[in-house]
Design a protein around this motif. Structure first.
Motif, short mmCIF file in Angstrom:
data_model
loop_
_atom_site.label_atom_id
_atom_site.label_comp_id
_atom_site.label_asym_id
_atom_site.label_seq_id
_atom_site.Cartn_x
_atom_site.Cartn_y
_atom_site.Cartn_z
N GLN A 26 0.82 -1.20 0.00
CA GLN A 26 0.00 0.00 0.00
C GLN A 26 0.86 1.25 0.00
N HIS A 87 -7.39 5.55 0.28
CA HIS A 87 -8.78 5.52 -0.17
C HIS A 87 -9.24 6.90 -0.62
N LYS A 90 -8.17 8.18 -4.10
CA LYS A 90 -8.89 7.69 -5.28
C LYS A 90 -9.94 8.71 -5.73
N TYR A 91 -10.56 9.37 -4.75
CA TYR A 91 -11.53 10.42 -5.09
C TYR A 91 -10.80 11.68 -5.55
N SER A 278 -24.08 -1.37 -1.96
CA SER A 278 -22.82 -0.83 -1.43
C SER A 278 -22.99 -0.37 0.01
N GLU A 282 -18.70 3.31 0.34
CA GLU A 282 -18.12 2.27 -0.50
C GLU A 282 -18.76 2.23 -1.88
N TYR A 284 -18.30 4.06 -4.61
CA TYR A 284 -17.35 4.17 -5.72
C TYR A 284 -16.55 2.88 -5.88
N ARG A 285 -16.16 2.28 -4.75
CA ARG A 285 -15.39 1.04 -4.83
C ARG A 285 -16.20 -0.08 -5.47
N LYS A 286 -17.48 -0.19 -5.13
CA LYS A 286 -18.31 -1.29 -5.63
C LYS A 286 -18.87 -1.01 -7.03
N PRO A 288 -17.67 1.50 -9.58
CA PRO A 288 -16.80 2.59 -10.07
C PRO A 288 -17.30 3.26 -11.35
#
Length: 315
Positions: A26, A87, A90-91, A278, A282, A284-286, A288
């Motif tokens: 990471q 995390h 990512k945004y 989601s 979460e 955006y992660r699930k 995208p």
């Protein structure tokens, strides 16, 4: 009070665990991301960070004066509790792709619990930054979870300074809210967000938050209530996009729909994307592709899209 001390210890442990990526991989991924994107980062305060891409940012620490060659829009990203940087980035990247500068704002659980010594001071610093940075003529808000409360504190402070209020409001063009948590969700939602995989700690946390809300009205609860009232009346009156999920156990769909109905009734154009499965922050992660398409379509409505073809989003 024993439960309160126990909870405080557990929260401090969670804060330390979220302070940096947990694995070598990471850390390497985050370092590579920063190098590839050529980001300039400046820590304005302990809770506020300015991030810019491909641009050397010269700052005067006494005045927070950011001198930039390009007239970029500014994203104010109000993060969720104990968010991990990897995390959040990512945004941030979604907006860097659209040539935004980013102002990353965060608060700790302790700052949430004690507004006068915590969240309201962060809100004051945010207001001062926005008031001084007149080169940002287009400002977008993107908040997660308790960020709705945080923005309510900003609204509360701004109402006592009409000049700053008008100046900042005139430059804000829109607002995005992801997994919005209202004051009514605080006692149940916050422990679930802090300890998502531990039901026992969730129960301890819920009991303590209920105690906190009843016992510390003057120190805390009155600010939560006032913030919620100001958020629902939406004195900003700028177009909004809300991301919610039917499966979110922290941020209820009902409370989010109540906010949308209130804003619609006041003439604020409010869009809502409801996901099926989601969990909290979460979406955006699930999902995208759906999340990005919805977000960029909203930016397009605000005339903020810079690179539609490059990112391949159909609008």
């Amino acid at each position: 009070m024993i439960a309160g001390r126990m909870l405080s210890t557990l929260i401090r442990t969670r804060v330390m665990s979220c302070a940096k990526p947990q694995s070598l991989k990471q850390r390497q991924n985050l370092t590579m991301f920063l190098l590839v994107c050529k980001l300039s980062s400046y820590q304005v305060t302990k809770n506020i960070e300015h991030i810019s891409q491909n641009n050397r940012v010269r700052t005067d620490k006494a005045t927070w004066n950011f001198n930039r060659e390009e007239n970029k829009p500014l994203l104010v990203l109000l993060s969720w509790l104990l968010s991990k940087r990897a995390h959040v980035m990512k945004y941030v990247d979604l907006y860097l792709q659209q040539e935004f500068d980013v102002l990353l704002v965060s608060i700790t659980p302790w700052q949430l619990l004690w507004p006068t010594k915590g969240s309201r001071l962060v809100a004051t610093d945010l207001i001062e930054f926005l008031a001084k940075q007149q080169n940002y003529q287009q400002i977008l808000l993107h908040g997660f979870s308790v960020a709705g409360y945080m923005w309510g504190e900003v609204l509360d402070l701004l109402q006592h300074d009409p000049q700053k209020c008008n100046d900042i409001f005139n430059r804000i063009v829109g607002q995005v809210w992801d997994s919005l948590a209202d004051v009514n969700d605080l006692a149940v939602g916050t422990p679930r967000a802090l300890f998502p995989k531990n039901e026992m700690l969730q129960n301890i946390g819920q009991k303590y938050f209920e105690y906190h809300l009843k016992t510390f009205y003057k120190q805390s609860t009155q600010y939560y209530i006032r913030s919620s009232q100001l958020f629902h009346t939406n004195t900003l009156h700028k177009p909004a996009l809300m991301f919610v999920s039917k499966a979110d156990t922290v941020s209820s769909l009902t409370s989010n729909l109540r906010v949308k109905e209130s804003w619609d009734s006041l003439g604020t154009k409010t869009y809502m994307k409801i996901f099926e499965k989601s969990s909290h922050v979460e979406h955006y992660r699930k999902y995208p592709k759906e999340y990005t398409a919805e977000l960029y379509a909203f930016l397009n409505k605000l005339n903020l899209m810079q690179k539609e073809k490059k990112v391949g989003v159909q609008i």
